[in-house]
Scaffold this motif. Structure first.
Motif, PDB file in Angstrom:
ATOM      1  N   UNK A 277      -2.801 -20.036  -5.571  1.00  0.00           N
ATOM      2  CA  UNK A 277      -2.780 -19.441  -7.068  1.00  0.00           C
ATOM      3  C   UNK A 277      -4.358 -18.878  -7.291  1.00  0.00           C
ATOM      4  N   UNK A 278      -5.540 -18.659  -6.648  1.00  0.00           N
ATOM      5  CA  UNK A 278      -6.701 -16.954  -6.635  1.00  0.00           C
ATOM      6  C   UNK A 278      -5.929 -16.269  -7.257  1.00  0.00           C
ATOM      7  N   UNK A 279      -6.837 -15.321  -8.060  1.00  0.00           N
ATOM      8  CA  UNK A 279      -6.244 -13.692  -8.381  1.00  0.00           C
ATOM      9  C   UNK A 279      -7.213 -12.539  -7.546  1.00  0.00           C
ATOM     10  N   UNK A 280      -6.862 -12.039  -7.001  1.00  0.00           N
ATOM     11  CA  UNK A 280      -7.631 -11.039  -6.346  1.00  0.00           C
ATOM     12  C   UNK A 280      -7.274  -9.278  -7.012  1.00  0.00           C
ATOM     13  N   UNK A 281      -7.717  -8.743  -7.764  1.00  0.00           N
ATOM     14  CA  UNK A 281      -7.679  -7.827  -8.890  1.00  0.00           C
ATOM     15  C   UNK A 281      -8.270  -6.445  -7.315  1.00  0.00           C
ATOM     16  N   UNK A 282      -7.231  -5.469  -7.691  1.00  0.00           N
ATOM     17  CA  UNK A 282      -7.983  -4.488  -6.701  1.00  0.00           C
ATOM     18  C   UNK A 282      -8.646  -3.146  -7.836  1.00  0.00           C
ATOM     19  N   UNK A 283      -9.165  -3.238  -8.829  1.00  0.00           N
ATOM     20  CA  UNK A 283     -10.443  -2.436  -9.825  1.00  0.00           C
ATOM     21  C   UNK A 283      -9.197  -0.970  -9.535  1.00  0.00           C
ATOM     22  N   UNK A 284      -9.206  -0.721 -10.667  1.00  0.00           N
ATOM     23  CA  UNK A 284      -8.986   0.803 -11.334  1.00  0.00           C
ATOM     24  C   UNK A 284      -8.544   1.575  -9.781  1.00  0.00           C
ATOM     25  N   UNK A 285      -7.058   2.159 -10.165  1.00  0.00           N
ATOM     26  CA  UNK A 285      -7.076   3.213  -9.586  1.00  0.00           C
ATOM     27  C   UNK A 285      -7.432   4.357 -10.247  1.00  0.00           C
TER      28      UNK A 285
ATOM     29  N   UNK B   3      -1.615   9.157 -18.680  1.00  0.00           N
ATOM     30  CA  UNK B   3      -2.360   9.520 -18.900  1.00  0.00           C
ATOM     31  C   UNK B   3      -3.138   9.549 -18.149  1.00  0.00           C
ATOM     32  N   UNK B   4      -2.208   8.745 -16.822  1.00  0.00           N
ATOM     33  CA  UNK B   4      -3.267   8.472 -15.293  1.00  0.00           C
ATOM     34  C   UNK B   4      -1.913   8.524 -14.452  1.00  0.00           C
ATOM     35  N   UNK B   5      -2.422   8.552 -13.559  1.00  0.00           N
ATOM     36  CA  UNK B   5      -0.841   8.125 -12.576  1.00  0.00           C
ATOM     37  C   UNK B   5      -1.850   7.741 -10.979  1.00  0.00           C
ATOM     38  N   UNK B   6      -1.584   7.512  -9.390  1.00  0.00           N
ATOM     39  CA  UNK B   6      -2.025   7.096  -8.988  1.00  0.00           C
ATOM     40  C   UNK B   6      -1.509   6.303  -7.753  1.00  0.00           C
ATOM     41  N   UNK B   7      -1.663   5.606  -6.825  1.00  0.00           N
ATOM     42  CA  UNK B   7      -0.629   5.443  -5.130  1.00  0.00           C
ATOM     43  C   UNK B   7      -1.499   3.698  -5.154  1.00  0.00           C
ATOM     44  N   UNK B   8      -1.295   2.423  -4.225  1.00  0.00           N
ATOM     45  CA  UNK B   8      -1.551   1.708  -3.621  1.00  0.00           C
ATOM     46  C   UNK B   8      -2.087   2.390  -2.662  1.00  0.00           C
ATOM     47  N   UNK B   9      -2.180   2.842  -1.963  1.00  0.00           N
ATOM     48  CA  UNK B   9      -2.020   3.546  -0.520  1.00  0.00           C
ATOM     49  C   UNK B   9      -3.626   4.205  -0.313  1.00  0.00           C
ATOM     50  N   UNK B  10      -3.604   4.836  -1.767  1.00  0.00           N
ATOM     51  CA  UNK B  10      -5.921   5.139  -1.331  1.00  0.00           C
ATOM     52  C   UNK B  10      -6.686   3.794  -1.718  1.00  0.00           C
ATOM     53  N   UNK B  11      -6.141   3.011  -1.925  1.00  0.00           N
ATOM     54  CA  UNK B  11      -7.361   2.008  -1.909  1.00  0.00           C
ATOM     55  C   UNK B  11      -7.803   2.489  -0.652  1.00  0.00           C
TER      56      UNK B  11
ATOM     57  N   UNK C  16       0.794  -0.692   0.274  1.00  0.00           N
ATOM     58  CA  UNK C  16       0.298  -0.309  -0.138  1.00  0.00           C
ATOM     59  C   UNK C  16       0.819   1.242   0.263  1.00  0.00           C
ATOM     60  N   UNK C  17       1.908   1.134  -1.319  1.00  0.00           N
ATOM     61  CA  UNK C  17       2.922   2.679  -0.862  1.00  0.00           C
ATOM     62  C   UNK C  17       3.621   2.707  -2.481  1.00  0.00           C
ATOM     63  N   UNK C  18       2.590   1.641  -3.365  1.00  0.00           N
ATOM     64  CA  UNK C  18       3.596   1.946  -4.549  1.00  0.00           C
ATOM     65  C   UNK C  18       2.660   2.029  -5.413  1.00  0.00           C
ATOM     66  N   UNK C  19       3.646   3.515  -6.370  1.00  0.00           N
ATOM     67  CA  UNK C  19       3.451   4.376  -7.221  1.00  0.00           C
ATOM     68  C   UNK C  19       2.653   3.397  -9.209  1.00  0.00           C
TER      69      UNK C  19
END
Length: 305
Positions: free
Chosen positions: A263-271, A235-243, A222-225
């Motif tokens: 092996x199951x995958x959980x997506x964060x959704x769009x920043x 076109x855009x940028x954000x940071x995972x800290x904003x989840x 939760x600190x990833x650019x």
């Protein structure tokens, strides 16, 4: 550790690990055969390594310390697939409030109250997964194709009714996810209140990669650019800290009365600012989309008609 699935020429997919700053790939099974004159079931695939857990990682780490030269391949000589080309299951959540608000504003609606009450998700098609530097065919039924700047985690340990405070223990690692979307078709399907339907389901719509970075190497997720470029233009940028909803929330929610599997995958959704819909700016045929997430790398795909 940075794990990949790759092919060499017309050969079958193999599990590998990136070395030398990502410039070379170690064929893990090939290295094991060179050293011990036999293969290892624990290295049969990246999914097998996830299922094998710490034991598989220990074997791989030992090989990486003294890699056999014939098993070291220049990155440019191999084709990277998705880290797990066919995940056992996929869930894509909507974890970033800024994206939610801006996307709904763009279509003249207000966010649903239900989003603030629980982490919402849908199931992407695990059969539509592709890797980096792979073309995504423009679906014939759509005029508005969009990208989504996401990352996500892979489940490492099975579990059911996992409490939030223990959920991080079930994460094996992370990768980048581009949830390509046919926005015009998605709007039609969402009106039926059963999910995005053909707005998300088309070949190669779920791009993932370039590698799976194990949780110990990422540390705090939760600190990833996060950045997206189209044809080299940001076109855009954000940071995972904003989840708003963290992966721990998502794992605890999804595992209620249901077993999660390795092996199951959980997506964060769009920043926030991570897709064209938020500014009503969409892709054109031939556009190249690069998603970059700190600590993971760059996922690159081109949409073609």
């Amino acid at each position: 550790m940075r794990l990949v699935t790759f092919t060499l020429g017309n050969g079958p997919p193999r599990a590998g690990a990136l070395l030398d700053g990502g410039r070379r790939v170690l064929d893990l099974q090939g290295c094991h055969r060179a050293r011990y004159r036999k293969g290892s079931a624990a290295l049969a695939s990246v999914l097998a390594m996830v299922e094998g857990g710490d034991r598989s990682l220990e074997i791989a780490a030992g090989l990486m310390k003294r890699p056999a030269k014939p098993a070291l391949l220049p990155l440019g000589e191999v084709k990277l697939l998705a880290p797990i080309p066919r995940p056992p299951q996929m869930r894509d959540f909507l974890c970033f409030e800024q994206h939610l608000v801006q996307a709904f504003k763009a279509i003249g609606r207000t966010p649903p109250q239900a989003w603030y009450e629980r982490p919402l998700f849908y199931h992407p098609s695990r059969f539509s997964v592709c890797g980096t530097d792979t073309d995504v065919a423009w679906p014939a039924y759509s005029d508005k194709i969009d990208f989504e700047l996401e990352f996500g985690c892979y489940i490492g340990r099975a579990g059911r009714d996992i409490p939030k405070e223990k959920a991080r223990e079930h994460v094996f690692g992370y990768t980048i996810f581009n949830d390509f979307s046919a926005r015009d078709e998605q709007a039609k399907d969402m009106a039926g209140q059963l999910g995005p339907g053909k707005g998300k389901d088309f070949d190669n719509a779920n791009a993932m990669g370039p590698c799976l970075v194990t949780a110990d190497e990422i540390g705090d997720p939760y600190r990833l650019e996060m950045r997206v470029r189209v044809n080299g233009e940001e076109w855009g940028r954000g940071n995972s800290r904003d989840m708003h909803w963290k992966f721990e929330d998502c794992i605890a929610h999804a595992s209620r009365s249901e077993t999660l599997h390795p092996g199951e995958f959980f997506g964060s959704g769009t920043v926030g600012n991570g897709c064209g819909l938020e500014s009503l700016r969409f892709l054109k045929p031939g556009d190249s989309v690069e998603l970059e997430v700190e600590g993971i790398g760059i996922l690159r795909n081109r949409v073609v008609k």
